[in-house]
Design a protein around this motif. Structure first.
Motif: not given
Length: 122
Positions: A56-62, A65-74
């Motif tokens: 689950s993600t959350n973003y600053a309003d600014s 729609g432009r930035f995407t966060i992701s993670r690779d747990n391995a």
């Protein structure tokens, strides 16, 4: 000992893209929430985006729609894909991770990367 090593910053023109990476290494038992913050001179540290263990993600309003966060747990790695960059995105970006170094760790200690400069300019 835990280390967070960031990479991917640099100079980009408005409208361009960059991808930041942050790899955690060292004594790691479990990783919790991971996130990116940014800071410009004279301003407070700002949460850009965060992601929990379930994705689950959350973003600053600014940046929505432009930035995407992701993670690779391995790989114990977090990413920030930044698109449609604007001059106001210029800042030092820091990764931030809550992790337990060993099973006996109390709570969720917080760790910071060294920061990587992102400059958006023509």
């Amino acid at each position: 000992q835990v280390q967070l090593v960031e990479s991917g910053g640099g100079l980009v023109q408005p409208g361009g893209s960059l991808r930041l990476s942050c790899a955690a290494s060292g004594s790691i038992f479990s990783i919790g929430v991971m996130g990116w913050y940014r800071q410009t001179p004279g301003k407070q540290l700002e949460l850009v985006a965060a992601i929990n263990t379930g994705g689950s993600t959350n973003y600053a309003d600014s940046v929505k729609g432009r930035f995407t966060i992701s993670r690779d747990n391995a790989k114990n790695t977090i990413y920030l894909q930044m698109t449609s960059l604007k001059p106001e995105d210029t800042a030092v970006y820091y990764c931030n991770v809550f992790l337990k170094a060993n099973p006996g760790t109390t709570g969720w200690p917080n760790y910071w990367g060294q920061g990587t400069q992102v400059t958006v300019s023509s």
